[in-house]
Design a protein around this motif. Structure first.
Motif, short mmCIF file in Angstrom:
data_model
loop_
_atom_site.label_atom_id
_atom_site.label_comp_id
_atom_site.label_asym_id
_atom_site.label_seq_id
_atom_site.Cartn_x
_atom_site.Cartn_y
_atom_site.Cartn_z
N SER A 58 0.87 -1.19 0.00
CA SER A 58 0.00 0.00 0.00
C SER A 58 0.90 1.23 0.00
CB SER A 58 -0.92 0.00 1.22
OG SER A 58 -1.76 -1.13 1.24
N LEU A 62 -2.08 4.97 3.45
CA LEU A 62 -2.63 3.81 4.16
C LEU A 62 -1.51 2.88 4.64
CD1 LEU A 62 -5.08 2.26 5.12
CD2 LEU A 62 -5.17 1.13 2.89
N ARG A 66 -0.87 2.17 8.55
CA ARG A 66 -0.93 0.81 9.11
C ARG A 66 0.37 0.47 9.83
NH1 ARG A 66 -3.74 -2.28 3.91
NH2 ARG A 66 -5.91 -2.11 4.65
N PRO A 125 -4.16 -6.02 8.16
CA PRO A 125 -4.31 -4.70 8.77
C PRO A 125 -4.45 -4.82 10.28
CG PRO A 125 -5.86 -5.01 6.95
CD PRO A 125 -5.26 -6.34 7.26
N GLU A 129 -8.75 -1.37 12.32
CA GLU A 129 -9.21 -0.80 11.05
C GLU A 129 -10.69 -1.09 10.84
OE1 GLU A 129 -8.08 -1.42 6.39
OE2 GLU A 129 -6.44 -0.92 7.77
N LYS A 131 -14.35 -1.77 9.17
CA LYS A 131 -14.90 -2.58 8.08
C LYS A 131 -16.27 -2.04 7.66
CE LYS A 131 -11.45 -5.49 8.52
NZ LYS A 131 -10.75 -4.87 9.64
N THR A 133 -17.38 -0.28 5.24
CA THR A 133 -17.81 -0.26 3.84
C THR A 133 -18.60 -1.49 3.46
OG1 THR A 133 -15.65 -1.19 3.23
CG2 THR A 133 -15.91 1.21 3.09
N ASP A 318 -9.12 4.94 0.98
CA ASP A 318 -7.91 4.25 1.41
C ASP A 318 -6.95 5.15 2.18
OD1 ASP A 318 -8.50 1.73 0.58
OD2 ASP A 318 -7.62 1.98 -1.42
N ARG A 323 -10.41 5.07 7.20
CA ARG A 323 -10.13 3.68 7.58
C ARG A 323 -10.10 3.48 9.10
NH1 ARG A 323 -9.39 -1.00 4.15
NH2 ARG A 323 -9.07 -0.21 2.04
N TYR A 324 -9.62 4.49 9.83
CA TYR A 324 -9.35 4.27 11.24
C TYR A 324 -10.10 5.21 12.18
CZ TYR A 324 -5.65 1.01 10.15
OH TYR A 324 -4.97 -0.10 9.71
N PRO A 327 -15.08 6.71 9.82
CA PRO A 327 -15.63 6.08 8.62
C PRO A 327 -16.80 6.89 8.07
CG PRO A 327 -15.32 4.47 10.38
CD PRO A 327 -15.11 5.82 10.99
#
Length: 427
Positions: A58, A62, A66, A125, A129, A131, A133, A318, A323-324, A327
């Motif tokens: 990545s 991102l 991570r 990940p 992180e 999820k 989506t 991304d 992501r963190y 959202p």
């Protein structure tokens, strides 16, 4: 040109490729103890080969995020200095995507990974992180509830360590840089009450009420009745407890409820402090319409929201924040917000920019987190504490640079009493 030979120098070359800069103004320290970069520059440690592997899979914000959240990368000194150096070299603090790497740059990263023994499968990940989506239509009630839970239901004890006794999770208002955080948050709550023109007996809706701090302030000091709504069960639990401890259960009602489902208006005033960032650009018109219809004629709405000041952007799913941290969160420009409010029938009474105030607030929160690091990790997880350290430090730099702002927009529904000729009610 002399090719890099040490592990640290190869890492520096790789990081420069990812950031799109000739060189990185950081002192890089590798897992083997080697170092590269300017003497006296902020230090960033690559603690394992896995950090480079994350960058390879990545190659952008991102992968770097991570690596930091998982502990593969560390900023052991002044985190603000390290992130400022990254930001000056690339786009680490921005919300847009990094520029795509060329085929030649990807090949260079791959060669560095081979040379340093970092090839391997894409590391999983960090568990923190989101999820979100996978949960259906964006900004549906179900998905919004999941997004709010991801951010806010991480433990009231954790937030208490970061926010301090005020338990206010939005920009404070500082008289100067020496003002304490609690005093600055008290000043912000009182400013909102004054802008709304609160008087005893009024009925107030607090959209996104958090842990009840505004409701408590308004009920205690202005004698109003408050309905607070939140999608966070942990926030609601503590807010109710605080109201009971203050003897205000008859004046404060806290609900776990979507603002779109509030149907018991009218209210004399509405506060929305740090909530509309969760609404989204496509839904902002519906948000304005809903609050307008919940207000009595002549009632005021105070919308306090972060804004994006650097031109049009497309949210990058991304990048680190979605992501963190938040959202599905979206920062609208001030112009977009005012346009939506006016299109919804509101009259704008006042706009106040608080950009510098949020930078001070975030730096105070980072100090709290670092001073209570061990307790914060025990109250949540090391990954969660690292997320908040990264997010708050990078956000502070964003406010200081002017990429982001925060604004209080005071509006009024037509009818009822005329607004004051001057802002003497709240200045």
């Amino acid at each position: 040109m002399t090719k890099p030979t040490s592990v640290a120098s190869r890492l520096a070359e790789s990081l420069a490729i990812v950031l799109g800069t000739p060189e990185v103004p950081l002192r890089l320290r590798a897992w083997d103890g080697s170092e590269a970069g300017p003497e006296g520059a902020p230090v960033v440690e690559f603690r394992s080969r896995r950090a480079l592997r994350r960058m390879l899979w990545s190659p952008g914000q991102l992968g770097l995020s991570r690596a930091y959240v998982s502990g593969d990368i560390e900023a052991p000194g002044d985190i603000f200095g390290s992130f400022a150096a990254l930001s000056s070299a690339g786009k680490f603090a921005e919300t847009g995507p990094f520029r795509p790497l060329t085929a030649r740059e990807k090949w260079s990263l791959l060669r560095a990974a081979v040379a340093l023994g970092a090839l391997g499968p894409n590391p999983a990940p960090p568990p923190e992180e989101a999820k979100i989506t996978r949960l259906g239509r964006r900004h549906s009630r179900r998905r919004d509830a999941a997004a709010i839970s991801h951010h806010y239901d991480v433990g009231n004890e954790f937030y208490a360590l970061v926010l301090g006794p005020s338990m206010v999770y939005s920009c404070a208002v500082w008289n100067d840089e020496e003002t304490g955080l609690d005093a600055a948050q008290d000043a912000k709550l009182d400013l909102v009450c004054r802008k709304l023109g609160l008087r005893p007996g009024m009925r107030v809706l607090d959209v996104g009420c958090g842990w009840g701090s505004f409701a408590l302030h308004a009920a205690q000091r202005y004698g109003v009745d408050v309905v607070g709504v939140t999608l966070s069960t942990e926030q609601a639990s503590l807010a109710r407890k605080r109201a009971a401890q203050a003897g205000l259960t008859e004046r404060i009602e806290i609900r776990v409820q979507d603002y779109r489902d509030v149907d018991d208006g009218p209210f004399d005033a509405i506060s929305s402090i740090g909530m509309s960032e969760h609404v989204g650009g496509e839904q902002i018109g519906n948000y304005v319409s809903r609050l307008y219809n919940l207000l009595s004629p002549g009632g005021r709405l105070l919308n306090h929201a972060i804004s994006w000041n650097a031109g049009p952007i497309s949210p990058d799913p991304d990048s680190f924040i979605p992501r963190y941290v938040f959202p599905d969160g979206e920062m609208l420009s001030l112009a977009h917000m005012i346009s939506a409010l006016e299109a919804g029938g509101f009259e704008v009474l006042d706009v106040e920019a608080l950009r510098r105030h949020y930078a001070l607030t975030l730096r105070a929160w980072v100090r709290n987190l670092e001073e209570h690091w061990t307790d914060a990790v025990q109250a949540s997880s090391e990954g969660r504490a690292r997320i908040w350290r990264l997010y708050m430090a990078a956000s502070a730099l964003g406010f200081e640079s002017g990429l982001t702002g925060v604004n209080q927009v005071l509006v009024q529904r037509a009818g009822g009493a005329e607004p004051p000729l001057r802002r003497t009610e709240w200045i």
